[in-house]
Write a protein that holds these residues in place. Structure first.
Motif, PDB file in Angstrom:
ATOM      1  N   GLY A  89       0.789  -1.214   0.000  1.00  0.00           N
ATOM      2  CA  GLY A  89       0.000   0.000   0.000  1.00  0.00           C
ATOM      3  C   GLY A  89       0.817   1.258   0.000  1.00  0.00           C
ATOM      4  N   SER A  90       0.111   2.374   0.279  1.00  0.00           N
ATOM      5  CA  SER A  90       0.751   3.680   0.300  1.00  0.00           C
ATOM      6  C   SER A  90       0.036   4.587   1.289  1.00  0.00           C
ATOM      7  CB  SER A  90       0.721   4.305  -1.097  1.00  0.00           C
ATOM      8  OG  SER A  90      -0.619   4.482  -1.521  1.00  0.00           O
ATOM      9  N   GLY A  91       0.823   5.451   1.910  1.00  0.00           N
ATOM     10  CA  GLY A  91       0.280   6.412   2.851  1.00  0.00           C
ATOM     11  C   GLY A  91       0.893   7.776   2.613  1.00  0.00           C
ATOM     12  N   GLY A  92       0.253   8.790   3.128  1.00  0.00           N
ATOM     13  CA  GLY A  92       0.744  10.152   2.993  1.00  0.00           C
ATOM     14  C   GLY A  92       1.755  10.493   4.068  1.00  0.00           C
ATOM     15  N   ASP A  93       1.962  11.785   4.250  1.00  0.00           N
ATOM     16  CA  ASP A  93       2.905  12.279   5.252  1.00  0.00           C
ATOM     17  C   ASP A  93       2.508  11.811   6.650  1.00  0.00           C
ATOM     18  OD1 ASP A  93       4.033  13.602   3.124  1.00  0.00           O
ATOM     19  OD2 ASP A  93       3.325  15.591   3.720  1.00  0.00           O
ATOM     20  N   GLY A  94       3.522  11.492   7.463  1.00  0.00           N
ATOM     21  CA  GLY A  94       3.285  11.100   8.846  1.00  0.00           C
ATOM     22  C   GLY A  94       2.769   9.685   9.036  1.00  0.00           C
ATOM     23  N   SER A  95       2.903   8.836   8.040  1.00  0.00           N
ATOM     24  CA  SER A  95       2.444   7.448   8.162  1.00  0.00           C
ATOM     25  C   SER A  95       3.315   6.686   9.157  1.00  0.00           C
ATOM     26  CB  SER A  95       2.480   6.747   6.800  1.00  0.00           C
ATOM     27  OG  SER A  95       1.505   7.289   5.936  1.00  0.00           O
ATOM     28  N   VAL A  96       2.733   5.648   9.761  1.00  0.00           N
ATOM     29  CA  VAL A  96       3.448   4.797  10.724  1.00  0.00           C
ATOM     30  C   VAL A  96       3.273   3.354  10.282  1.00  0.00           C
ATOM     31  CG1 VAL A  96       3.602   4.076  13.134  1.00  0.00           C
ATOM     32  CG2 VAL A  96       3.003   6.444  12.590  1.00  0.00           C
ATOM     33  N   ILE A  97       4.386   2.677  10.003  1.00  0.00           N
ATOM     34  CA  ILE A  97       4.360   1.310   9.475  1.00  0.00           C
ATOM     35  C   ILE A  97       5.103   0.394  10.440  1.00  0.00           C
ATOM     36  CG2 ILE A  97       5.103  -0.161   7.563  1.00  0.00           C
ATOM     37  CD1 ILE A  97       5.111   2.556   5.891  1.00  0.00           C
ATOM     38  N   THR A  98       4.463  -0.710  10.809  1.00  0.00           N
ATOM     39  CA  THR A  98       5.098  -1.704  11.669  1.00  0.00           C
ATOM     40  C   THR A  98       4.909  -3.080  11.043  1.00  0.00           C
ATOM     41  OG1 THR A  98       4.543  -0.373  13.612  1.00  0.00           O
ATOM     42  CG2 THR A  98       5.228  -2.646  13.998  1.00  0.00           C
ATOM     43  N   CYS A  99       6.015  -3.771  10.781  1.00  0.00           N
ATOM     44  CA  CYS A  99       5.972  -5.120  10.213  1.00  0.00           C
ATOM     45  C   CYS A  99       6.738  -6.036  11.158  1.00  0.00           C
ATOM     46  CB  CYS A  99       6.618  -5.145   8.834  1.00  0.00           C
ATOM     47  SG  CYS A  99       5.833  -4.014   7.674  1.00  0.00           S
ATOM     48  N   THR A 100       6.075  -7.083  11.642  1.00  0.00           N
ATOM     49  CA  THR A 100       6.706  -7.954  12.620  1.00  0.00           C
ATOM     50  C   THR A 100       6.558  -9.422  12.243  1.00  0.00           C
ATOM     51  OG1 THR A 100       4.713  -8.052  13.988  1.00  0.00           O
ATOM     52  CG2 THR A 100       6.292  -6.321  14.512  1.00  0.00           C
ATOM     53  N   GLN A 101       7.284 -10.238  12.978  1.00  0.00           N
ATOM     54  CA  GLN A 101       7.304 -11.686  12.840  1.00  0.00           C
ATOM     55  C   GLN A 101       7.718 -12.055  11.426  1.00  0.00           C
ATOM     56  OE1 GLN A 101       3.413 -12.400  14.406  1.00  0.00           O
ATOM     57  NE2 GLN A 101       4.079 -12.145  16.509  1.00  0.00           N
ATOM     58  N   ALA A 102       7.008 -12.880  10.712  1.00  0.00           N
ATOM     59  CA  ALA A 102       7.409 -13.295   9.371  1.00  0.00           C
ATOM     60  C   ALA A 102       6.558 -12.618   8.301  1.00  0.00           C
ATOM     61  CB  ALA A 102       7.322 -14.814   9.243  1.00  0.00           C
ATOM     62  N   SER A 103       6.142 -11.381   8.555  1.00  0.00           N
ATOM     63  CA  SER A 103       5.311 -10.666   7.586  1.00  0.00           C
ATOM     64  C   SER A 103       6.153 -10.149   6.425  1.00  0.00           C
ATOM     65  CB  SER A 103       4.584  -9.496   8.273  1.00  0.00           C
ATOM     66  OG  SER A 103       5.512  -8.554   8.771  1.00  0.00           O
ATOM     67  N   SER A 104       5.463  -9.766   5.369  1.00  0.00           N
ATOM     68  CA  SER A 104       6.097  -9.210   4.184  1.00  0.00           C
ATOM     69  C   SER A 104       5.417  -7.879   3.883  1.00  0.00           C
ATOM     70  CB  SER A 104       5.932 -10.178   3.001  1.00  0.00           C
ATOM     71  OG  SER A 104       6.404  -9.587   1.810  1.00  0.00           O
ATOM     72  N   CYS A 105       6.201  -6.800   3.850  1.00  0.00           N
ATOM     73  CA  CYS A 105       5.638  -5.462   3.647  1.00  0.00           C
ATOM     74  C   CYS A 105       6.268  -4.798   2.430  1.00  0.00           C
ATOM     75  CB  CYS A 105       5.907  -4.587   4.867  1.00  0.00           C
ATOM     76  SG  CYS A 105       5.038  -5.135   6.339  1.00  0.00           S
TER      77      CYS A 105
END
Length: 184
Positions: A89-105
């Motif tokens: 996906g996509s986000g604008g200014d100030g986005s917060v992304i957290t990817c943990t464990q065996a995820s794919s981002c």
């Protein structure tokens, strides 16, 4: 009378869902099946496919185990991708992304965004100016920053950082941080 009440109840139920197969629904940030929304907060349940399109509204998307999620917002997107989920996906200014464990981002976000890639997650991120990124544990991070970003790559994480449109490699600071367009 009972028929009218039944039709009204059905109409209210349909209006409160996560959207429809026909595209965006006014006032509901979540579209498609497999998600549950409360205002601008959406959750994609385990094993489901989910698409959250928030338009110009800031929103959040939590992506549970083994789900396929796509989140987008012209404003800030807060995305949490956990376990074995695939998030795009996509986000604008100030986005917060957290990817943990065996995820794919695989995500793009605007200026001033923050991201964390932990555990065994695989992250491909393209962030705007002033971004802050932290890669931890055994994560694999392939990062692109516009300018003035700072990447902290700790423990056994693998980081590849490219800067700007020309893809210049990030500079390594004495403390181990990688930076684009800013001094250590």
């Amino acid at each position: 009378m009972k028929t009218q009440i039944w039709w009204m109840a059905l109409a209210m139920l349909m209006a409160s869902g996560c959207g429809s197969d026909g595209g965006e629904t006014e006032g509901l940030p979540c579209t498609g099946a497999g998600c549950a929304c409360s205002g601008a907060d959406c959750e994609c349940v385990a094993g489901a496919d989910c698409k959250t399109d928030c338009g110009a509204t800031a929103c959040s998307l939590d992506c549970s185990a083994n789900a396929r999620c796509h989140g987008s917002s012209e404003d800030a997107l807060t995305l949490e991708c956990i376990d074995t989920s695939e998030c795009k996906g996509s986000g604008g200014d100030g986005s917060v992304i957290t990817c943990t464990q065996a995820s794919s981002c695989d995500l793009k976000a605007g200026d001033g965004s923050t991201a964390a890639c932990r555990d065994q997650a695989v992250c491909k991120l393209n962030l705007g100016s002033g971004a802050s990124i932290r890669c931890e544990g055994g994560s694999t991070c392939d990062l692109k920053c516009d300018a003035d970003c700072v990447v902290t790559c700790v423990e056994a994480a693998q980081c590849n950082v490219s800067c700007g449109a020309d893809g210049t490699p990030g500079a390594t600071c004495p403390d181990g941080r990688l930076v684009c367009g800013t001094a250590c």
